[in-house]
Design an enzyme around this catalytic site. Structure first.
Site, short mmCIF file in Angstrom:
data_model
loop_
_atom_site.label_atom_id
_atom_site.label_comp_id
_atom_site.label_asym_id
_atom_site.label_seq_id
_atom_site.Cartn_x
_atom_site.Cartn_y
_atom_site.Cartn_z
N HIS A 9 4.80 2.20 -0.16
CA HIS A 9 3.92 3.37 -0.28
C HIS A 9 4.20 4.40 0.81
O HIS A 9 4.70 4.08 1.90
CB HIS A 9 2.46 2.94 -0.22
CG HIS A 9 2.06 2.34 1.10
ND1 HIS A 9 1.76 3.11 2.22
CD2 HIS A 9 1.92 1.06 1.50
CE1 HIS A 9 1.46 2.33 3.22
NE2 HIS A 9 1.55 1.07 2.82
N ARG A 58 -3.32 2.93 -1.66
CA ARG A 58 -2.14 3.66 -1.18
C ARG A 58 -0.90 3.32 -2.01
O ARG A 58 -0.04 4.19 -2.23
CB ARG A 58 -1.90 3.39 0.31
CG ARG A 58 -1.78 1.93 0.72
CD ARG A 58 -1.92 1.82 2.24
NE ARG A 58 -1.70 0.47 2.79
CZ ARG A 58 -2.64 -0.44 2.94
NH1 ARG A 58 -3.88 -0.18 2.54
NH2 ARG A 58 -2.35 -1.62 3.49
N GLU A 109 -0.50 -5.88 0.86
CA GLU A 109 0.07 -5.99 2.19
C GLU A 109 -0.31 -7.33 2.83
O GLU A 109 -1.27 -7.99 2.41
CB GLU A 109 -0.45 -4.83 3.07
CG GLU A 109 -0.01 -4.83 4.51
CD GLU A 109 1.49 -4.78 4.71
OE1 GLU A 109 2.16 -5.79 4.37
OE2 GLU A 109 2.00 -3.77 5.23
#
Length: 235
Positions: A9, A58, A109
């Site tokens: 991202h 994101r 993440e």
């Protein structure tokens, strides 16, 4: 031959502020939006058949901004349960030319645990440069209460094998929009990197990393830039 395109991202608001983000759901900064659109310009002539993102905004923003530049169809988020799935069904023939986008927590993440929300420079003052570097870049050392890269790989690699590779085997071009560490674990697996090599591996924001899927193997073409392909992965 199919293509697998990995994109970290664009810069988030906490990337800009140098804050550990992990699973905290922070959107892109203005610069991150520009990075995503630039990636979209680089990929505008690529025809994608399916898109996978993490569940964090994101990564979703990045995928949708990339596809806003694409010449081959509109990206549509596929909600896989509940009222959004039922009422999001496409009936009209004119709305069937879309590329499905699937969100997966497995691509999120790395969970940074009790470091989430800490400024990285402040963390270095408290714990020391070497310790913070090990938490950020090593393979099997986890931050306090969080995941190591090894832990992250335990969810990303099965998802790669069970959901993404089957699409490539069908000859489909796949775009994956995810994160620095979730993609590091994927690249480590694809490239068969050692623990020492992955310590130096950094996936830059907003630059597409492209592989060809041929004879059941992923072959790296490299990072796609305005100057063409750059093959260096370990930095």
């Amino acid at each position: 031959m199919a293509l697998l395109v990995l994109v970290r991202h664009g810069e988030s608001l906490w990337n800009r502020l140098n804050i550990f983000t992990g699973w905290v759901d922070i959107p892109l900064s203005e610069n991150g939006i520009r990075e995503a659109l630039k990636a979209g310009d680089l990929l505008k002539d690529y025809k994608f058949d399916v898109i996978f993102t993490s569940e964090l905004v994101r990564a979703i923003q990045t995928a949708m901004l990339i596809m806003s530049r694409n010449k081959h169809g509109v990206a549509k988020i596929e909600h896989e349960n509940g009222k959004m799935k039922e009422w999001g069904t496409v009936y009209g023939e004119h709305g069937r030319n879309y590329i499905p986008v699937y969100k997966a927590w497995q691509l999120n993440e790395r969970y940074y645990g009790k470091l989430q929300g800490w400024n990285k420079d402040y963390a270095r003052k408290v714990y020391g440069d070497e310790q913070v570097l090990l938490w950020r870049r090593s393979y099997d050392i986890a931050p306090p209460g969080g995941e190591s890269l090894k832990d992250t790989a335990k969810r990303t690699i099965p998802y790669l094998k069970e959901r993404i590779i089957p699409e490539l085997e069908k000859g489909k071009n796949v775009l994956v929009s995810a994160h620095g560490n979730s993609l590091r674990s994927v690249v480590m697996h694809i490239e068969n990197l050692t623990k020492e090599e992955v310590l130096r591996l950094n996936i830059p924001t907003g630059i597409p990393l492209i592989y060809e899927y041929k004879n059941r193997k992923l072959i790296r073409k490299g990072y796609l830039t305005e100057r063409g392909f750059i093959n260096k992965l370990i930095e």
